[in-house]
Design a protein around this motif. Structure first.
Motif, PDB file in Angstrom:
ATOM      1  N   TRP A  56       0.815  -1.210   0.000  1.00  0.00           N
ATOM      2  CA  TRP A  56       0.000   0.000   0.000  1.00  0.00           C
ATOM      3  C   TRP A  56       0.853   1.267   0.000  1.00  0.00           C
ATOM      4  O   TRP A  56       0.353   2.341  -0.258  1.00  0.00           O
ATOM      5  N   ARG A  57       2.149   1.133   0.249  1.00  0.00           N
ATOM      6  CA  ARG A  57       3.035   2.298   0.256  1.00  0.00           C
ATOM      7  C   ARG A  57       3.632   2.591  -1.120  1.00  0.00           C
ATOM      8  O   ARG A  57       4.344   3.584  -1.274  1.00  0.00           O
ATOM      9  N   ARG A  64      -4.745   8.135  -5.869  1.00  0.00           N
ATOM     10  CA  ARG A  64      -5.899   7.261  -5.668  1.00  0.00           C
ATOM     11  C   ARG A  64      -5.410   5.892  -5.201  1.00  0.00           C
ATOM     12  O   ARG A  64      -4.423   5.369  -5.725  1.00  0.00           O
ATOM     13  N   PRO A  65      -6.122   5.296  -4.240  1.00  0.00           N
ATOM     14  CA  PRO A  65      -5.741   3.946  -3.806  1.00  0.00           C
ATOM     15  C   PRO A  65      -5.859   2.948  -4.956  1.00  0.00           C
ATOM     16  O   PRO A  65      -6.640   3.132  -5.888  1.00  0.00           O
ATOM     17  N   LEU A  66      -5.090   1.891  -4.865  1.00  0.00           N
ATOM     18  CA  LEU A  66      -5.043   0.856  -5.884  1.00  0.00           C
ATOM     19  C   LEU A  66      -6.435   0.291  -6.152  1.00  0.00           C
ATOM     20  O   LEU A  66      -7.090  -0.202  -5.233  1.00  0.00           O
ATOM     21  N   PRO A  67      -6.915   0.374  -7.399  1.00  0.00           N
ATOM     22  CA  PRO A  67      -8.251  -0.163  -7.722  1.00  0.00           C
ATOM     23  C   PRO A  67      -8.353  -1.640  -7.346  1.00  0.00           C
ATOM     24  O   PRO A  67      -7.459  -2.436  -7.617  1.00  0.00           O
ATOM     25  N   TYR A  77      -3.564   3.027   5.491  1.00  0.00           N
ATOM     26  CA  TYR A  77      -3.248   4.460   5.508  1.00  0.00           C
ATOM     27  C   TYR A  77      -3.743   5.098   6.802  1.00  0.00           C
ATOM     28  O   TYR A  77      -3.023   5.876   7.437  1.00  0.00           O
ATOM     29  N   ARG A  78      -4.952   4.775   7.181  1.00  0.00           N
ATOM     30  CA  ARG A  78      -5.500   5.364   8.413  1.00  0.00           C
ATOM     31  C   ARG A  78      -4.739   4.885   9.645  1.00  0.00           C
ATOM     32  O   ARG A  78      -4.452   5.685  10.540  1.00  0.00           O
ATOM     33  N   ARG A  93      -8.272  10.232  -1.113  1.00  0.00           N
ATOM     34  CA  ARG A  93      -7.021  10.233  -1.890  1.00  0.00           C
ATOM     35  C   ARG A  93      -5.884  10.583  -0.964  1.00  0.00           C
ATOM     36  O   ARG A  93      -6.049  11.298   0.017  1.00  0.00           O
ATOM     37  N   LEU A  94      -4.710  10.109  -1.338  1.00  0.00           N
ATOM     38  CA  LEU A  94      -3.511  10.474  -0.600  1.00  0.00           C
ATOM     39  C   LEU A  94      -3.173  11.930  -0.875  1.00  0.00           C
ATOM     40  O   LEU A  94      -3.364  12.418  -1.996  1.00  0.00           O
TER      41      LEU A  94
END
Length: 115
Positions: A56-57, A64-67, A77-78, A93-94
């Motif tokens: 995830w990094r 945008r997070p990975l579909p 992330y949270r 979104r990041l």
């Protein structure tokens, strides 16, 4: 890493493991840091072998997070305190300006440790 992995895959995964919690690198950032390949090659490595590292990094440049993995990525992330914002459409979104990491150690605590 495993001796069964191609050398390039090992190198990409090593970079992914170095990214601190709460920070991200784009696929292109990883390729640039390695000095070989490009975003697509890094993405391919992450798709095939990335489950064993903090996948995830390593993200898309648009934040945008990975579909297909949005919910799992957002949980990470949270939990890590990665900077997020809602897009105009209400999708998380990041905040790339704050979350992006350039591969330096970053122990100085300053914002200089991101791209």
């Amino acid at each position: 890493m495993s001796a069964e992995l191609p050398e390039y895959a090992e190198r990409v995964l090593e970079v992914a493991e170095r990214i601190p919690p709460g920070r991200v690198m784009t696929y292109g950032d990883v390729a640039e840091w390695l000095g070989v390949g490009g975003p697509r090659q890094v993405g391919r490595v992450m798709a095939l072998y990335g489950a064993a590292v903090p996948w995830w990094r390593v993200v898309r440049a648009d934040g945008r997070p990975l579909p297909g993995s949005e919910h799992r990525a957002l949980e990470h992330y949270r939990a890590e305190g990665t900077p997020l914002r809602d897009s105009a459409g209400g999708e998380p979104r990041l905040v790339m300006r704050r979350a992006r990491w350039d591969g330096r150690d970053g122990r100085d605590g300053g914002d200089e440790a991101h791209i």
